[in-house]
Motif scaffolding. Structure first.
Motif, PDB file in Angstrom:
ATOM      1  N   VAL A   1      69.486   9.707 115.157  1.00 13.98           N
ATOM      2  CA  VAL A   1      68.977  10.182 113.874  1.00 13.98           C
ATOM      3  C   VAL A   1      69.722   9.567 112.697  1.00 13.98           C
ATOM      4  CG1 VAL A   1      68.191  12.372 114.827  1.00 13.98           C
ATOM      5  CG2 VAL A   1      70.504  12.208 113.877  1.00 13.98           C
ATOM      6  N   GLY A   2      70.893   9.004 112.941  1.00 13.44           N
ATOM      7  CA  GLY A   2      71.675   8.372 111.896  1.00 13.44           C
ATOM      8  C   GLY A   2      72.159   7.012 112.343  1.00 13.44           C
ATOM      9  N   LEU A   3      72.340   6.090 111.390  1.00 14.82           N
ATOM     10  CA  LEU A   3      72.672   4.697 111.723  1.00 14.82           C
ATOM     11  C   LEU A   3      71.713   4.165 112.790  1.00 14.82           C
ATOM     12  CD1 LEU A   3      76.601   4.818 111.745  1.00 14.82           C
ATOM     13  CD2 LEU A   3      75.115   3.887 109.955  1.00 14.82           C
ATOM     14  N   SER A   4      70.479   4.595 112.694  1.00 19.58           N
ATOM     15  CA  SER A   4      69.508   4.286 113.755  1.00 19.58           C
ATOM     16  C   SER A   4      69.133   2.820 113.798  1.00 19.58           C
ATOM     17  CB  SER A   4      68.260   5.147 113.582  1.00 19.58           C
ATOM     18  OG  SER A   4      67.710   5.007 112.291  1.00 19.58           O
ATOM     19  N   GLY A   5      69.439   2.063 112.746  1.00 17.96           N
ATOM     20  CA  GLY A   5      69.126   0.647 112.752  1.00 17.96           C
ATOM     21  C   GLY A   5      70.255  -0.260 113.171  1.00 17.96           C
TER      22      GLY A   5
ATOM     23  N   LEU B   1      87.039  -7.422 135.685  1.00 18.96           N
ATOM     24  CA  LEU B   1      86.631  -6.387 134.736  1.00 18.96           C
ATOM     25  C   LEU B   1      85.277  -5.805 135.117  1.00 18.96           C
ATOM     26  CD1 LEU B   1      87.269  -4.979 131.970  1.00 18.96           C
ATOM     27  CD2 LEU B   1      85.909  -6.802 130.901  1.00 18.96           C
ATOM     28  N   SER B   2      85.193  -4.478 135.107  1.00 19.38           N
ATOM     29  CA  SER B   2      83.929  -3.784 135.361  1.00 19.38           C
ATOM     30  C   SER B   2      83.856  -2.547 134.491  1.00 19.38           C
ATOM     31  CB  SER B   2      83.815  -3.366 136.833  1.00 19.38           C
ATOM     32  OG  SER B   2      83.776  -4.478 137.696  1.00 19.38           O
ATOM     33  N   GLY B   3      82.611  -2.124 134.189  1.00 23.38           N
ATOM     34  CA  GLY B   3      82.455  -0.871 133.464  1.00 23.38           C
ATOM     35  C   GLY B   3      81.255  -0.871 132.535  1.00 23.38           C
ATOM     36  N   LYS B   4      81.107   0.251 131.847  1.00 21.79           N
ATOM     37  CA  LYS B   4      80.059   0.415 130.840  1.00 21.79           C
ATOM     38  C   LYS B   4      80.701   0.887 129.546  1.00 21.79           C
ATOM     39  CE  LYS B   4      77.251   3.982 130.624  1.00 21.79           C
ATOM     40  NZ  LYS B   4      76.168   4.958 130.922  1.00 21.79           N
ATOM     41  N   TRP B   5      80.333   0.237 128.467  1.00 20.14           N
ATOM     42  CA  TRP B   5      80.869   0.557 127.153  1.00 20.14           C
ATOM     43  C   TRP B   5      79.713   0.923 126.219  1.00 20.14           C
ATOM     44  CZ3 TRP B   5      82.721  -2.980 130.460  1.00 20.14           C
ATOM     45  CH2 TRP B   5      84.106  -3.043 130.676  1.00 20.14           C
ATOM     46  N   SER B   6      79.897   1.963 125.434  1.00 19.43           N
ATOM     47  CA  SER B   6      78.846   2.422 124.530  1.00 19.43           C
ATOM     48  C   SER B   6      79.124   1.987 123.089  1.00 19.43           C
ATOM     49  CB  SER B   6      78.738   3.950 124.585  1.00 19.43           C
ATOM     50  OG  SER B   6      78.374   4.378 125.877  1.00 19.43           O
ATOM     51  N   PHE B   7      78.078   2.097 122.265  1.00 15.74           N
ATOM     52  CA  PHE B   7      78.172   1.958 120.810  1.00 15.74           C
ATOM     53  C   PHE B   7      78.607   0.566 120.346  1.00 15.74           C
ATOM     54  CE2 PHE B   7      79.773   6.387 121.830  1.00 15.74           C
ATOM     55  CZ  PHE B   7      78.524   6.973 121.769  1.00 15.74           C
ATOM     56  N   SER B   8      78.048  -0.487 120.952  1.00 19.76           N
ATOM     57  CA  SER B   8      78.387  -1.846 120.535  1.00 19.76           C
ATOM     58  C   SER B   8      77.430  -2.287 119.432  1.00 19.76           C
ATOM     59  CB  SER B   8      78.328  -2.811 121.723  1.00 19.76           C
ATOM     60  OG  SER B   8      78.850  -4.072 121.360  1.00 19.76           O
ATOM     61  N   SER B   9      77.746  -1.899 118.214  1.00 21.22           N
ATOM     62  CA  SER B   9      76.859  -2.137 117.066  1.00 21.22           C
ATOM     63  C   SER B   9      76.618  -3.630 116.852  1.00 21.22           C
ATOM     64  CB  SER B   9      77.471  -1.540 115.805  1.00 21.22           C
ATOM     65  OG  SER B   9      77.658  -0.144 115.939  1.00 21.22           O
TER      66      SER B   9
ATOM     67  N   ARG C   1      62.959   1.511 111.939  1.00 20.26           N
ATOM     68  CA  ARG C   1      61.884   1.434 112.935  1.00 20.26           C
ATOM     69  C   ARG C   1      62.247   0.491 114.081  1.00 20.26           C
ATOM     70  NH1 ARG C   1      58.644   1.023 108.293  1.00 20.26           N
ATOM     71  NH2 ARG C   1      58.349  -1.209 108.664  1.00 20.26           N
ATOM     72  N   LEU C   2      62.881  -0.615 113.745  1.00 22.74           N
ATOM     73  CA  LEU C   2      63.262  -1.595 114.769  1.00 22.74           C
ATOM     74  C   LEU C   2      64.427  -1.104 115.625  1.00 22.74           C
ATOM     75  CD1 LEU C   2      63.170  -4.910 112.675  1.00 22.74           C
ATOM     76  CD2 LEU C   2      61.520  -4.184 114.412  1.00 22.74           C
ATOM     77  N   ARG C   3      65.238  -0.203 115.071  1.00 18.42           N
ATOM     78  CA  ARG C   3      66.471   0.301 115.693  1.00 18.42           C
ATOM     79  C   ARG C   3      67.529  -0.802 115.793  1.00 18.42           C
ATOM     80  NH1 ARG C   3      66.355   1.524 120.636  1.00 18.42           N
ATOM     81  NH2 ARG C   3      64.415   0.459 121.158  1.00 18.42           N
ATOM     82  N   VAL C   4      67.357  -1.832 115.017  1.00 15.97           N
ATOM     83  CA  VAL C   4      68.306  -2.940 114.982  1.00 15.97           C
ATOM     84  C   VAL C   4      68.158  -3.629 113.633  1.00 15.97           C
ATOM     85  CG1 VAL C   4      66.658  -4.586 115.999  1.00 15.97           C
ATOM     86  CG2 VAL C   4      69.114  -5.003 116.227  1.00 15.97           C
TER      87      VAL C   4
END
Length: 388
Positions: free
Chosen positions: A179-183, A128-136, A25-28
């Motif tokens: 939907v997966g690893l949502s927390g 350094l510049s940019g956007k990085w995704s999926f930083s768990s 629910r928290l997504r974290v």
């Protein structure tokens, strides 16, 4: 000391199970989970002793991760990818290590290694510049490790590096609705024209040859293992843990289940149900045994002062991606045989099914690429050791 950490982690597992719904629910991952793991010493398992770390056997680290993921997949995933970063920080220059841990040895880092950012050569370092995704787990961290291509003034790529950036120099964009690893809170990291000193960077070419300037201060054999062996194991281990958790819940469910569609037959008397359990347990055990055995083989070479053969490093990757697949195959088989009750919100099994398939799409779990490289090497073709 490692055993004390493992014992402490196991004491936390019931609480992690109870908070699994909250985590989604928290997504974290809840702050309580992180705090409790910190108190056990978990995040210091791979940290250098000179910074209050334990310099533990990586198998001890993987064992703790496996157990955590067996209680909550998202907490297991975040503990794995955040907990492994001290290993890489130990390879950076002493200046960088001091910046991270000199004032607080509990400092944590998240990461995003895909080279989606751009680094321009500058005096003494890089812009350094940019956007990085999926930083768990980024919300629980005050530094980040980012992959980036280095360009010279002519616009040509001259290196692929990891850049260490403090929290005040990046923004976290909350985009994680999955939907997966949502927390796991695997949000985006945005950097806008930040100067990164050269001492706060590490070339992937160096890590590919099992080298880092930090080895001068941290001479333990732990820091001489291949980056891609340690880090890809960090991705597969929580999925193996999810499979173990799914297996335990499935067996418990089936011991109580009576199948109305089969005239009230007890599942414990169904020979086909028994076969599925046997196959699933074998797949899970094989995935774990190969992971452990391969790391042990690499450690044996390091202990003798020998270079780790490329064939062994490729075998680690071969068995790592297949270990992920074996764990997911086991979860799929158990989920299919569990009946409608497994679909209920709150069951571990349906969550493990979603989380494991989410983890499967991580770049480290690309089976065709890893298997092709192993086969190519066996056929005598040249393979770049920097990627393995």
């Amino acid at each position: 000391m490692s055993q004390a950490v493992l014992d402490g982690v196991r004491d936390l597992l019931p609480s992690f199970r109870e908070r699994a719904d909250e985590t989604e629910r928290l997504r974290v991952v809840p702050d309580a989970n992180i705090k409790e793991l910190e108190e056990t010493g978990f995040f210091k398992l791979l940290q250098p002793k000179r910074f209050d770390g334990l310099e533990s056997d990586p198998i001890d680290f993987y064992t703790a991760v496996r157990d955590i993921a067996g209680a909550c997949g998202s907490t297991g995933w975040v503990s794995s990818v955040v907990g492994v970063h001290p290993w890489q920080v130990a390879l950076f220059s002493d200046e960088a290590q001091q910046a991270v841990w000199g004032q607080d040895t509990n400092t944590r880092l998240s990461s995003s290694y895909a080279p989606t950012g751009k680094a321009q050569l500058a005096e003494g370092g890089y812009r350094l510049s940019g956007k990085w995704s999926f930083s768990s787990g980024c919300d629980h961290c005050s530094w980040v490790l980012l992959g980036g291509l280095v360009f010279n003034d002519d616009g040509n790529v001259v290196d692929f590096k990891t850049f260490m950036v403090p929290r005040e120099n990046y923004t976290i964009n909350d985009v994680w609705h999955m939907v997966g690893l949502s927390g796991t809170g695997s949000n985006d990291i945005v950097v806008e024209d930040v100067f990164v000193p050269d001492a706060f960077t590490l070339s992937m070419g160096d890590t590919g040859r099992c080298f880092g300037p930090g080895q001068e201060q941290n001479p333990s054999d732990l820091y001489k293992l291949p980056f891609h062996s340690i880090f890809t194991g960090t991705i597969t281990t929580p999925i193996i843990g999810m499979a173990r958790g799914a297996y335990a819940e499935h067996v418990e469910m089936q011991q109580k289940r009576v199948r109305a569609a089969y005239l009230g037959e007890k599942t414990t008397l169904d020979p086909f149900a028994a076969v599925r359990i046997a196959r699933a347990s074998s797949d899970i055990d094989a995935a774990w045994a190969l992971l452990v055995n391969n790391i042990r083989d690499e450690q044996a070479h390091v202990a003798k002062g020998e270079r780790i053969p490329l064939g062994l490093r490729l075998r680690v990757r071969r068995d790592q991606v297949l270990g992920t697949q074996r764990a997911i195959d086991a979860i799929d088989s158990l989920f299919e045989a569990s009946g409608g009750r497994a679909l209920a919100q709150g069951t571990y099994l349906q969550r493990a099914w979603r989380d494991a398939h989410a983890g499967r799409v991580h770049a480290a779990n690309d089976p065709e690429r890893a298997l092709q490289m192993y086969g190519a090497h066996e056929f005598g073709h040249k393979v770049d050791p920097g990627m393995y």
